[in-house]
Design a protein around this motif. Structure first.
Motif, PDB file in Angstrom:
ATOM      1  N   GLU A 113      39.732 138.429 -51.958  1.00  0.00           N
ATOM      2  CA  GLU A 113      39.805 138.563 -53.418  1.00  0.00           C
ATOM      3  C   GLU A 113      40.871 137.647 -54.032  1.00  0.00           C
ATOM      4  N   ASN A 114      41.981 137.469 -53.316  1.00  0.00           N
ATOM      5  CA  ASN A 114      43.102 136.694 -53.849  1.00  0.00           C
ATOM      6  C   ASN A 114      43.240 135.313 -53.224  1.00  0.00           C
ATOM      7  N   SER A 115      42.313 134.950 -52.339  1.00  0.00           N
ATOM      8  CA  SER A 115      42.330 133.640 -51.664  1.00  0.00           C
ATOM      9  C   SER A 115      43.668 133.359 -50.987  1.00  0.00           C
ATOM     10  N   VAL A 116      44.116 134.304 -50.175  1.00  0.00           N
ATOM     11  CA  VAL A 116      45.355 134.135 -49.421  1.00  0.00           C
ATOM     12  C   VAL A 116      45.061 134.246 -47.928  1.00  0.00           C
ATOM     13  N   SER A 117      45.888 133.595 -47.136  1.00  0.00           N
ATOM     14  CA  SER A 117      45.661 133.585 -45.690  1.00  0.00           C
ATOM     15  C   SER A 117      46.609 134.520 -44.944  1.00  0.00           C
ATOM     16  N   GLN A 118      47.556 135.094 -45.648  1.00  0.00           N
ATOM     17  CA  GLN A 118      48.484 136.023 -45.013  1.00  0.00           C
ATOM     18  C   GLN A 118      49.016 137.011 -46.035  1.00  0.00           C
ATOM     19  N   GLU A 121      60.094 148.095 -48.479  1.00  0.00           N
ATOM     20  CA  GLU A 121      60.542 147.459 -47.238  1.00  0.00           C
ATOM     21  C   GLU A 121      59.405 146.683 -46.572  1.00  0.00           C
ATOM     22  N   VAL A 122      59.702 145.451 -46.183  1.00  0.00           N
ATOM     23  CA  VAL A 122      58.727 144.623 -45.472  1.00  0.00           C
ATOM     24  C   VAL A 122      58.792 145.008 -43.998  1.00  0.00           C
ATOM     25  N   VAL A 123      57.665 145.509 -43.470  1.00  0.00           N
ATOM     26  CA  VAL A 123      57.653 146.010 -42.092  1.00  0.00           C
ATOM     27  C   VAL A 123      56.789 145.183 -41.147  1.00  0.00           C
ATOM     28  N   GLY A 124      56.011 144.259 -41.691  1.00  0.00           N
ATOM     29  CA  GLY A 124      55.146 143.444 -40.842  1.00  0.00           C
ATOM     30  C   GLY A 124      54.419 142.403 -41.660  1.00  0.00           C
ATOM     31  N   SER A 125      53.488 141.715 -41.001  1.00  0.00           N
ATOM     32  CA  SER A 125      52.671 140.719 -41.685  1.00  0.00           C
ATOM     33  C   SER A 125      51.278 140.704 -41.065  1.00  0.00           C
ATOM     34  N   LEU A 126      50.350 140.188 -41.808  1.00  0.00           N
ATOM     35  CA  LEU A 126      48.974 140.101 -41.343  1.00  0.00           C
ATOM     36  C   LEU A 126      48.463 138.724 -41.714  1.00  0.00           C
ATOM     37  N   THR A 127      48.023 137.960 -40.716  1.00  0.00           N
ATOM     38  CA  THR A 127      47.509 136.610 -40.966  1.00  0.00           C
ATOM     39  C   THR A 127      46.011 136.571 -40.696  1.00  0.00           C
ATOM     40  N   GLU A 128      45.371 135.574 -41.272  1.00  0.00           N
ATOM     41  CA  GLU A 128      43.924 135.454 -41.073  1.00  0.00           C
ATOM     42  C   GLU A 128      43.569 135.221 -39.610  1.00  0.00           C
ATOM     43  N   SER A 129      44.421 134.530 -38.860  1.00  0.00           N
ATOM     44  CA  SER A 129      44.117 134.295 -37.447  1.00  0.00           C
ATOM     45  C   SER A 129      44.178 135.602 -36.653  1.00  0.00           C
ATOM     46  N   VAL A 130      45.126 136.482 -36.972  1.00  0.00           N
ATOM     47  CA  VAL A 130      45.204 137.783 -36.305  1.00  0.00           C
ATOM     48  C   VAL A 130      43.961 138.611 -36.630  1.00  0.00           C
ATOM     49  N   VAL A 131      43.571 138.607 -37.900  1.00  0.00           N
ATOM     50  CA  VAL A 131      42.393 139.363 -38.326  1.00  0.00           C
ATOM     51  C   VAL A 131      41.142 138.816 -37.644  1.00  0.00           C
ATOM     52  N   LEU A 132      40.988 137.519 -37.632  1.00  0.00           N
ATOM     53  CA  LEU A 132      39.811 136.894 -37.014  1.00  0.00           C
ATOM     54  C   LEU A 132      39.726 137.228 -35.530  1.00  0.00           C
ATOM     55  N   ASN A 133      40.825 137.048 -34.810  1.00  0.00           N
ATOM     56  CA  ASN A 133      40.834 137.354 -33.378  1.00  0.00           C
ATOM     57  C   ASN A 133      40.525 138.817 -33.117  1.00  0.00           C
ATOM     58  N   ARG A 134      41.064 139.683 -33.955  1.00  0.00           N
ATOM     59  CA  ARG A 134      40.836 141.119 -33.779  1.00  0.00           C
ATOM     60  C   ARG A 134      39.369 141.480 -33.992  1.00  0.00           C
ATOM     61  N   LEU A 135      38.751 140.889 -35.029  1.00  0.00           N
ATOM     62  CA  LEU A 135      37.345 141.185 -35.322  1.00  0.00           C
ATOM     63  C   LEU A 135      36.403 140.595 -34.270  1.00  0.00           C
ATOM     64  N   ILE A 136      36.773 139.462 -33.703  1.00  0.00           N
ATOM     65  CA  ILE A 136      35.958 138.872 -32.633  1.00  0.00           C
ATOM     66  C   ILE A 136      36.022 139.756 -31.391  1.00  0.00           C
ATOM     67  N   ASP A 137      37.232 140.196 -31.043  1.00  0.00           N
ATOM     68  CA  ASP A 137      37.411 141.050 -29.860  1.00  0.00           C
ATOM     69  C   ASP A 137      36.780 142.428 -30.044  1.00  0.00           C
ATOM     70  N   GLU A 138      36.898 142.972 -31.245  1.00  0.00           N
ATOM     71  CA  GLU A 138      36.407 144.331 -31.503  1.00  0.00           C
ATOM     72  C   GLU A 138      35.889 144.412 -32.945  1.00  0.00           C
ATOM     73  N   LEU A 171      59.366 140.171 -55.307  1.00  0.00           N
ATOM     74  CA  LEU A 171      59.083 139.332 -54.135  1.00  0.00           C
ATOM     75  C   LEU A 171      57.940 138.375 -54.430  1.00  0.00           C
ATOM     76  N   ARG A 172      58.120 137.132 -53.979  1.00  0.00           N
ATOM     77  CA  ARG A 172      57.070 136.117 -54.050  1.00  0.00           C
ATOM     78  C   ARG A 172      57.029 135.440 -52.688  1.00  0.00           C
ATOM     79  N   ILE A 173      55.884 134.884 -52.339  1.00  0.00           N
ATOM     80  CA  ILE A 173      55.723 134.283 -51.014  1.00  0.00           C
ATOM     81  C   ILE A 173      55.753 132.761 -51.123  1.00  0.00           C
ATOM     82  N   ILE A 174      56.343 132.114 -50.126  1.00  0.00           N
ATOM     83  CA  ILE A 174      56.306 130.657 -49.991  1.00  0.00           C
ATOM     84  C   ILE A 174      55.705 130.345 -48.628  1.00  0.00           C
ATOM     85  N   THR A 175      54.638 129.565 -48.637  1.00  0.00           N
ATOM     86  CA  THR A 175      54.004 129.125 -47.403  1.00  0.00           C
ATOM     87  C   THR A 175      54.363 127.665 -47.154  1.00  0.00           C
TER      88      THR A 175
END
Length: 160
Positions: free
Chosen positions: A65-70, A78-95, A143-147
């Protein structure tokens, strides 16, 4: 008769060929240092995040929806983790059924949070490591993100 003897400039290395000396004596313009806050606020809204208890499908929908990769994973403020498109892709391929699992089961390390006054040069150490993004907290606490691509764009536009 005019005799021209070229000089290598060796005797002037500490002056003429030194940009710091040239700037301090008014021969070069002062460079404006780019700060993290300048890059982060360049047309960006507050950071888009997910919660640890959200499903992976919710995170995917938010990414698309927001055209973001992470996405940062936030528990309250509190920031407790992150989620990237590569992690999501690998997870969906595996399961393929993993889209119903919680984000907390799939998240990576938290994105570092830096102050908006840190010079861009100081961001390179953070961006070298995965996932390759930092969160910038502005003077209002937003908070704002810089890639890496944001930083490339800022540095390229500075030289124009």
């Amino acid at each position: 008769v005019v005799v021209i003897l070229p000089d290598s400039g060796f005797r002037y290395l500490s002056k003429t060929y030194n940009d710091t000396w040239m700037r301090s004596h008014g021969f070069l313009e002062e460079e404006q240092e780019i700060l993290a806050g300048d890059v982060a606020s360049a047309g960006k809204d507050a950071v888009i995040a997910v919660r640890p208890q959200d499903t992976l499908q919710m995170a995917i929908d938010r990414m698309v929806e927001n055209s973001v990769s992470q996405l940062p994973v936030m528990d309250g403020s509190e920031v407790v983790g992150s989620l990237t498109e590569s992690v999501v892709l690998n997870r969906l391929i595996d399961e393929p059924g993993a889209k119903d699992h919680a984000v907390s089961d799939n998240m990576g390390p938290a994105l570092p949070v830096v102050d908006h006054n840190i010079p861009v040069r100081g961001l390179t150490n953070y961006l070298r490591d995965a996932p390759g993004a930092v969160l910038v907290r502005d003077e209002k606490g937003i908070l704002r993100i810089i890639t890496k691509s944001d930083l490339i764009e800022a540095l390229a536009s500075k030289n124009h």
